[in-house]
Design a protein around this motif. Structure first.
Motif, mmCIF file in Angstrom:
data_model
loop_
_atom_site.group_PDB
_atom_site.id
_atom_site.type_symbol
_atom_site.label_atom_id
_atom_site.label_comp_id
_atom_site.label_asym_id
_atom_site.label_seq_id
_atom_site.Cartn_x
_atom_site.Cartn_y
_atom_site.Cartn_z
ATOM 1 N N SER A 68 0.864 -1.180 0.000
ATOM 2 C CA SER A 68 0.000 0.000 0.000
ATOM 3 C C SER A 68 0.898 1.226 0.000
ATOM 4 C CB SER A 68 -0.928 0.013 1.220
ATOM 5 O OG SER A 68 -0.206 -0.097 2.433
ATOM 6 N N TRP A 69 0.500 2.261 -0.723
ATOM 7 C CA TRP A 69 1.367 3.409 -0.875
ATOM 8 C C TRP A 69 0.556 4.650 -1.228
ATOM 9 C CZ3 TRP A 69 0.406 -0.400 -4.275
ATOM 10 C CH2 TRP A 69 0.009 -0.035 -5.565
ATOM 11 N N LEU A 70 1.206 5.799 -1.038
ATOM 12 C CA LEU A 70 0.631 7.101 -1.391
ATOM 13 C C LEU A 70 1.434 7.699 -2.527
ATOM 14 C CD1 LEU A 70 -1.208 9.585 -0.822
ATOM 15 C CD2 LEU A 70 0.533 10.335 0.837
ATOM 16 N N MET A 71 0.731 8.263 -3.522
ATOM 17 C CA MET A 71 1.379 8.915 -4.655
ATOM 18 C C MET A 71 1.048 10.408 -4.648
ATOM 19 S SD MET A 71 0.408 6.224 -7.700
ATOM 20 C CE MET A 71 -1.352 6.362 -7.372
ATOM 21 N N GLU A 72 2.033 11.212 -4.998
ATOM 22 C CA GLU A 72 1.800 12.641 -5.222
ATOM 23 C C GLU A 72 2.360 12.959 -6.610
ATOM 24 O OE1 GLU A 72 1.721 15.471 -1.873
ATOM 25 O OE2 GLU A 72 3.455 16.386 -2.883
ATOM 26 N N THR A 124 -12.739 -2.151 10.393
ATOM 27 C CA THR A 124 -13.150 -1.268 9.310
ATOM 28 C C THR A 124 -12.398 0.048 9.408
ATOM 29 O OG1 THR A 124 -15.373 -2.227 9.224
ATOM 30 C CG2 THR A 124 -15.084 -0.051 8.240
ATOM 31 N N TYR A 125 -11.829 0.497 8.297
ATOM 32 C CA TYR A 125 -11.171 1.790 8.187
ATOM 33 C C TYR A 125 -11.968 2.605 7.163
ATOM 34 C CZ TYR A 125 -7.312 -0.928 10.179
ATOM 35 O OH TYR A 125 -6.550 -1.752 10.975
ATOM 36 N N PHE A 155 -3.392 9.141 6.890
ATOM 37 C CA PHE A 155 -4.347 9.807 6.007
ATOM 38 C C PHE A 155 -5.486 10.466 6.779
ATOM 39 C CE2 PHE A 155 -3.547 6.388 2.487
ATOM 40 C CZ PHE A 155 -2.269 6.879 2.317
ATOM 41 N N GLY A 156 -5.656 10.061 8.046
ATOM 42 C CA GLY A 156 -6.778 10.580 8.823
ATOM 43 C C GLY A 156 -7.993 9.675 8.836
ATOM 44 N N TYR A 157 -7.838 8.404 8.436
ATOM 45 C CA TYR A 157 -8.944 7.456 8.456
ATOM 46 C C TYR A 157 -9.360 7.138 9.895
ATOM 47 C CZ TYR A 157 -9.075 6.093 3.495
ATOM 48 O OH TYR A 157 -9.242 6.080 2.136
ATOM 49 N N GLU A 158 -10.646 6.919 10.091
ATOM 50 C CA GLU A 158 -11.178 6.408 11.346
ATOM 51 C C GLU A 158 -11.204 4.883 11.268
ATOM 52 O OE1 GLU A 158 -11.988 8.276 13.923
ATOM 53 O OE2 GLU A 158 -11.601 10.180 12.878
ATOM 54 N N LEU A 169 -0.443 3.630 7.691
ATOM 55 C CA LEU A 169 -0.625 4.490 6.527
ATOM 56 C C LEU A 169 -1.993 5.166 6.566
ATOM 57 C CD1 LEU A 169 0.861 5.311 3.879
ATOM 58 C CD2 LEU A 169 -0.434 3.509 2.738
ATOM 59 N N LEU A 170 -3.042 4.399 6.854
ATOM 60 C CA LEU A 170 -4.388 4.957 6.868
ATOM 61 C C LEU A 170 -4.577 5.964 8.001
ATOM 62 C CD1 LEU A 170 -6.521 1.777 6.050
ATOM 63 C CD2 LEU A 170 -5.762 3.586 4.489
#
Length: 267
Positions: free
Chosen positions: A133-137, A210-211, A198-201, A194-195
């Protein structure tokens, strides 16, 4: 800060993958489908792409990218604005100082030469592990190369990006809203960091966790040795007449097409 789900990949056995690629329903009604090879300055991969209006599904055969085996899967997210990745990195660091964070720039080979493509960030990266899992900009040079305009608010526009890939405006597949995963304990821990960045609950219930963000949900079930990491993908589809039907592809993929949702099941 705005972080969006971008795409996922699943590695399927060759018969299942070919069954999807040959399906007239998939190519003529469900989505734009193509088989493409992508080359960067360090690696290359060949995948089959099911493109919706706002996200896409990337399907590999074993070996389609170096190290991929059947069932190997991954989730890619994108930032909406420059600088969001730095905010995520700081948030993860505040949660744990011991987590390894990898960030680098991916450079793509194009007919115009090498073009900076996107910066990426991942937590505790493994060498082509079973789950990633990864984040892209996305880099401004690549957006300019593809003539992709930002929104009025200066945000990356997923729909504008996919339009450059000749995504059909009349296909059913719009976006991905929910994903169910089977992960090992360590894989879930890395995804959770990672989540959280991102600010996931998150919430627990039953045998899973559950995210969720405002418009996207991930359900994770822990398994000692899962065969397929991504088991279910829920897609929002266009509001137009279509058959309500179940399509089976090979031994490891099924598409349940309902009135307002399409649900892929893998493995």
């Amino acid at each position: 800060m705005g972080i969006e789900f971008n795409h996922l990949y699943v590695t399927l056995d060759p018969d299942t993958l070919e069954s999807i690629a040959r399906s007239e329903f998939i190519s003529q009604e469900f989505c734009t489908i193509s088989r493409d090879t992508v080359k960067t300055e360090t690696e290359s991969w060949t995948g089959t792409y099911l493109r919706g209006k706002h996200s896409y599904i990337e399907l590999f055969p074993p070996g389609g990218a170096e190290g991929l085996r059947e069932g190997f899967s991954g989730l890619g997210f994108n930032s909406q604005q420059a600088g969001d990745m730095d905010i995520v990195r700081k948030k993860i660091r505040s949660l744990s100082e011991t987590q390894e964070i990898l960030s680098d720039l991916q450079v793509r080979e194009t007919e115009a030469g090498q073009v900076p493509w996107f910066h990426y960030l991942s937590v505790n990266p493994a060498e082509r592990g079973a789950f990633a899992s990864w984040l892209m900009e996305f880099h401004p040079d690549y957006l300019a190369y593809k003539n992709i305009e930002l929104t009025r608010e200066g945000c990356f526009d997923r729909a504008a990006y996919l339009k450059t890939l000749e995504t059909s405006e009349t296909s059913l597949f719009d976006d991905i809203s929910e994903i169910h995963l089977e992960l090992t304990v360590s894989e879930q821990e890395e995804l959770a960091f990672l989540l959280q960045g991102f600010g996931y609950e998150s919430s627990g219930g039953g045998d899973g966790t559950t995210y969720h963000s405002d418009r996207f949900l991930i359900r994770v079930y822990q398994t000692v040795s899962p065969r397929y990491r991504i088991r279910r993908v829920v897609c929002a589809i266009a509001d137009r007449p279509h058959p309500e039907k179940t399509f089976t592809f090979g031994k490891n993929a099924r598409l349940n097409l309902g009135r307002s949702l399409a649900i892929w099941e893998f493995g």
